[in-house]
Design a protein around this motif. Structure first.
Motif, short mmCIF file in Angstrom:
data_model
loop_
_atom_site.label_atom_id
_atom_site.label_comp_id
_atom_site.label_asym_id
_atom_site.label_seq_id
_atom_site.Cartn_x
_atom_site.Cartn_y
_atom_site.Cartn_z
N LEU A 42 4.11 14.38 -11.82
CA LEU A 42 4.23 14.33 -13.27
C LEU A 42 5.51 13.62 -13.68
O LEU A 42 5.50 12.81 -14.62
CB LEU A 42 4.16 15.73 -13.88
N ARG A 43 6.59 13.88 -12.99
CA ARG A 43 7.87 13.22 -13.29
C ARG A 43 7.70 11.69 -13.19
O ARG A 43 8.09 10.96 -14.10
CB ARG A 43 8.96 13.69 -12.34
N SER A 44 7.10 11.23 -12.12
CA SER A 44 6.88 9.78 -11.93
C SER A 44 5.96 9.22 -13.00
O SER A 44 6.21 8.14 -13.54
CB SER A 44 6.27 9.52 -10.55
N PHE A 45 4.89 9.96 -13.31
CA PHE A 45 3.93 9.49 -14.32
C PHE A 45 4.59 9.38 -15.69
O PHE A 45 4.43 8.37 -16.39
CB PHE A 45 2.73 10.43 -14.38
N LEU A 46 5.34 10.40 -16.08
CA LEU A 46 6.02 10.37 -17.38
C LEU A 46 7.03 9.23 -17.45
O LEU A 46 7.17 8.58 -18.49
CB LEU A 46 6.69 11.71 -17.67
N SER A 47 7.70 8.97 -16.35
CA SER A 47 8.65 7.85 -16.30
C SER A 47 7.91 6.52 -16.45
O SER A 47 8.35 5.63 -17.18
CB SER A 47 9.42 7.90 -14.97
N GLU A 48 6.77 6.40 -15.79
CA GLU A 48 5.99 5.16 -15.86
C GLU A 48 5.48 4.89 -17.27
O GLU A 48 5.59 3.78 -17.78
CB GLU A 48 4.81 5.24 -14.89
N ILE A 49 4.92 5.92 -17.93
CA ILE A 49 4.38 5.67 -19.28
C ILE A 49 5.49 5.51 -20.31
O ILE A 49 5.29 4.86 -21.34
CB ILE A 49 3.34 6.72 -19.71
N PRO A 57 7.49 12.65 -23.98
CA PRO A 57 6.78 13.92 -23.88
C PRO A 57 7.44 15.00 -24.74
O PRO A 57 8.67 15.05 -24.87
CB PRO A 57 6.89 14.26 -22.39
N PHE A 58 6.60 15.86 -25.31
CA PHE A 58 7.07 16.93 -26.18
C PHE A 58 6.40 18.25 -25.80
O PHE A 58 5.29 18.26 -25.27
CB PHE A 58 6.76 16.63 -27.65
N ALA A 59 7.09 19.33 -26.10
CA ALA A 59 6.54 20.67 -25.94
C ALA A 59 6.53 21.35 -27.30
O ALA A 59 7.47 21.18 -28.08
CB ALA A 59 7.38 21.49 -24.96
N ALA A 60 5.46 22.07 -27.55
CA ALA A 60 5.41 22.95 -28.72
C ALA A 60 5.82 24.33 -28.22
O ALA A 60 5.32 24.79 -27.18
CB ALA A 60 4.00 22.99 -29.30
N CYS A 72 2.22 13.75 -25.38
CA CYS A 72 3.07 12.57 -25.33
C CYS A 72 2.79 11.75 -26.58
O CYS A 72 1.69 11.79 -27.14
CB CYS A 72 2.79 11.73 -24.09
N TYR A 73 3.81 11.00 -27.01
CA TYR A 73 3.67 10.18 -28.22
C TYR A 73 4.40 8.86 -28.04
O TYR A 73 5.47 8.81 -27.44
CB TYR A 73 4.26 10.91 -29.43
N SER A 74 3.79 7.81 -28.57
CA SER A 74 4.45 6.51 -28.63
C SER A 74 3.98 5.80 -29.89
O SER A 74 2.94 6.13 -30.46
CB SER A 74 4.13 5.67 -27.40
N LEU A 75 4.75 4.81 -30.30
CA LEU A 75 4.43 4.00 -31.47
C LEU A 75 4.21 2.57 -31.02
O LEU A 75 5.06 1.99 -30.34
CB LEU A 75 5.55 4.05 -32.51
N ASN A 76 3.07 1.99 -31.40
CA ASN A 76 2.79 0.58 -31.13
C ASN A 76 3.42 -0.21 -32.28
O ASN A 76 2.98 -0.10 -33.43
CB ASN A 76 1.28 0.35 -31.06
N HIS A 77 4.44 -1.00 -31.97
CA HIS A 77 5.18 -1.71 -33.01
C HIS A 77 4.42 -2.91 -33.58
O HIS A 77 4.82 -3.45 -34.61
CB HIS A 77 6.56 -2.13 -32.49
N GLU A 78 3.34 -3.30 -32.93
CA GLU A 78 2.51 -4.39 -33.47
C GLU A 78 1.49 -3.86 -34.48
O GLU A 78 1.30 -4.45 -35.54
CB GLU A 78 1.79 -5.13 -32.34
N THR A 79 0.83 -2.75 -34.15
CA THR A 79 -0.19 -2.19 -35.04
C THR A 79 0.39 -1.16 -36.00
O THR A 79 -0.27 -0.77 -36.96
CB THR A 79 -1.32 -1.52 -34.24
N HIS A 80 1.59 -0.69 -35.70
CA HIS A 80 2.27 0.36 -36.48
C HIS A 80 1.50 1.68 -36.43
O HIS A 80 1.61 2.51 -37.33
CB HIS A 80 2.51 -0.08 -37.93
#
Length: 165
Positions: A42-49, A57-60, A72-80
């Protein structure tokens, strides 16, 4: 409930107990992470993504500070458009509105960035509880791709869902 940064060393032992069978694991990660989940994998996977897509990555956590959800969350800066991925809730609290609350908080957090105009996610329609949770949080279907994923003798679709600012 609060959302905080995921801490692998602190949270992994709790989160790994939420997935008790291979089918649930596949519904969660579409075989992108080997089953059963291991801490270093999981550590390697989270680092890769994080490197490839900018995922964080976030915890509730509940009022006692116990992790009850992950995403996990990310923002696509092209599509916003933001993207929620790898959403999971502690199996012992499913069906109590925890997932819906976590998703609503995740969307609110995403929309604190003025660049984000929408947040999307993918879910297997066969994961009916998760799909209902996302609908309850305000997501709507945008596109369905039939037979997008094979698991043993099953074929699952992929439903892309979106919520706009």
């Amino acid at each position: 409930m609060k959302i905080r940064a995921f801490n692998l060393d602190k949270d992994f032992d709790v989160i790994k107990t939420w997935i008790t069978d291979e089918r649930t694991h596949m519904m969660w990660c579409a075989n992108l992470i080997p089953y059963p989940i291991e801490k270093e994998t999981l550590r390697s996977f989270l680092s890769e993504i994080a490197e490839r897509f900018g995922d964080s990555p976030f915890a509730a956590v509940d009022d006692e500070g116990r992790a009850v959800g992950f995403y996990c969350y990310s923002l696509n800066h092209e599509t916003h458009e933001g993207m929620l991925k790898f959403v999971i809730v502690d199996a012992s609290v499913r069906g109590q509105g925890i997932g819906k609350e976590m998703i609503k908080l995740a969307v609110c957090k995403a929309f604190t960035d003025p660049e984000a105009v929408a947040v999307q996610l993918n879910v297997f329609p066969e994961n009916a509880r998760a799909k209902r949770c996302y609908e309850g949080a305000g997501f709507t279907e945008r596109q369905i791709t039939p037979n997008a994923f094979k698991y043993k003798d099953e074929s699952w679709g992929r439903c892309n869902m979106i919520i706009k600012r």
